[in-house]
Design a protein around this motif. Sequence first.
Motif, short mmCIF file in Angstrom:
data_model
loop_
_atom_site.label_atom_id
_atom_site.label_comp_id
_atom_site.label_asym_id
_atom_site.label_seq_id
_atom_site.Cartn_x
_atom_site.Cartn_y
_atom_site.Cartn_z
N MET A 1 4.55 -6.92 4.40
CA MET A 1 3.82 -5.41 4.80
C MET A 1 5.20 -4.92 4.97
O MET A 1 5.73 -5.32 5.46
CB MET A 1 3.24 -4.74 5.55
CG MET A 1 2.72 -3.61 5.99
SD MET A 1 1.94 -3.47 5.03
CE MET A 1 0.41 -3.56 5.22
N ARG A 41 -6.58 -1.71 0.64
CA ARG A 41 -5.06 -2.52 0.48
C ARG A 41 -3.56 -0.94 0.09
O ARG A 41 -2.51 -1.64 1.20
CB ARG A 41 -5.00 -3.57 -0.12
CG ARG A 41 -6.09 -4.07 0.19
CD ARG A 41 -6.00 -5.91 -0.94
NE ARG A 41 -4.72 -6.52 -0.84
CZ ARG A 41 -4.17 -7.04 -2.05
NH1 ARG A 41 -4.67 -6.53 -2.57
NH2 ARG A 41 -2.75 -7.32 -1.63
N ARG A 43 -3.95 1.93 0.40
CA ARG A 43 -3.51 2.84 1.41
C ARG A 43 -2.69 2.22 2.65
O ARG A 43 -2.20 3.58 3.13
CB ARG A 43 -5.21 3.51 2.24
CG ARG A 43 -5.15 4.72 2.77
CD ARG A 43 -6.46 4.73 3.69
NE ARG A 43 -7.02 5.50 4.38
CZ ARG A 43 -6.04 6.04 5.57
NH1 ARG A 43 -5.39 4.57 6.21
NH2 ARG A 43 -6.35 7.05 6.33
N GLU A 44 -3.23 0.95 3.36
CA GLU A 44 -2.95 0.73 3.63
C GLU A 44 -1.05 1.17 3.80
O GLU A 44 -0.18 0.77 3.84
CB GLU A 44 -2.72 -0.71 4.36
CG GLU A 44 -1.88 -1.32 5.24
CD GLU A 44 -2.65 -0.88 7.15
OE1 GLU A 44 -1.77 -1.33 8.01
OE2 GLU A 44 -2.99 0.03 6.61
N SER A 47 0.71 4.37 3.52
CA SER A 47 0.88 4.54 5.19
C SER A 47 2.17 3.67 5.91
O SER A 47 2.39 4.42 7.09
CB SER A 47 -1.24 3.78 6.19
OG SER A 47 -1.72 5.51 5.27
N HIS A 48 2.69 2.85 5.50
CA HIS A 48 3.73 1.99 6.07
C HIS A 48 4.70 2.17 5.57
O HIS A 48 5.86 2.01 5.78
CB HIS A 48 3.15 0.89 6.46
CG HIS A 48 2.17 0.68 7.59
ND1 HIS A 48 1.17 0.59 7.21
CD2 HIS A 48 2.21 0.09 8.69
CE1 HIS A 48 0.64 0.10 8.81
NE2 HIS A 48 0.98 0.09 9.58
#
Length: 414
Positions: A1, A41, A43-44, A47-48
Amino acid sequence: MVRSDSGTDDSLVDAQPGNAAGARRTLVERLEADGVLTDPRLREALSHLDRGVLLPRAYVRRSEPGTDPVVWELLDGTHPTDRAEWQELVHSDESVLVQRDGEPLESQVRGAVSGGRMTAMSTFIPYTVEVLQRMRIAAGHDYLDLGTGPGVSLALAAALTGPRRAVGVERDEHMAAFAQKNLERLGAGATMVAGDALDGHAPRAPYDRIHSGIGVPCLPSAWMDQLAPGGRLLTTLATRTPSWPGRCLVTRTATGRIEAALEGGPRGHRPLYGYTWLTAQHHLHRIADRPGRPRTTTFTPPADEAYGFWLSAAYLVPGVVRHFQADTLTVVAPEDDSWAVAGPGDGTVHVRGPRDVWAELESIHTLWTRAGSPDRFYVDIPADGGQQHVTSGTGPDALQWVLPPLAAMPGQPA
């Protein structure tokens, strides 16, 4: 991530000046509301991803269209005066211009500058999202990004593949080094290398997914060689006009056979560095003053969304550019000093110059209709590196043409 640039969580970032986390949330929510972002996935990852780390400075144009030389201003995201405008820009749906005339990015100076041209940018985010979703990237995939620029798409892809699976190739050494440093700050787990994107990156081949952030006139053989069985490759084909790009999806079957499909669309990546863009800019005032001789016409061009027609016209009515801001359809052949301006729905068209652009569009529309109004075309890629042929199908009415070779790109060596 992908982490925030400082490694802190988003609740702490929210408290910082400018509210970068809030800007990211707004960006993601807008993409979802517009129906662009559908992959949870991705989107995540969005977002970060702190875009400000990869795009710490950005150029904005301050002069009016048609002004020569162009006046730019370099915004610095750390400067209090620039921060609000910079943050809005890097979280907008616009392309973010980051490098002028191949300059070293570490030595950029905030403020106004005139002339030159932009040599690197970050693709506007709706198209980046569209491309990444169409690639169907899974954890564990080996991923190659070509013409990476500042690294936004590479960072997002790395979040989807997992660490040490994604590599980017950038021909500008300054940009490659700058992006690598920023990717490391993010902990993205991606690698940048300096090199010619047309060569791919053989040391890490084969790749399950290959994405080209540059437009090419045909498909380089090195890319085909480096695509793994079951792999997908997505690139823009730079057509014979900048107005109507092609989007080419290449797949390699489990048995090793290459299949390629070409479609039109509203967006595409810029052609390879060195490409000379056609522009109608210097003709616009002449067109407004003297649109040309009027004549009646029964030809009503298809809607902008008839991408198959406009893609056909891009190849078969070469050397033209559309003035998309005009009130009615305006198509210019700058090198032939010719143009066509459709009347405001009154069955007339104005034409001017030695080349009858309108008649050419009429002819291609007849052929396109006879071929069944196709919206998808098929590209034959010979294993021996020969000419790549495009066809809409089989039979005597099929539309077809030959893709220009790589050496045909203006500004590239023969």
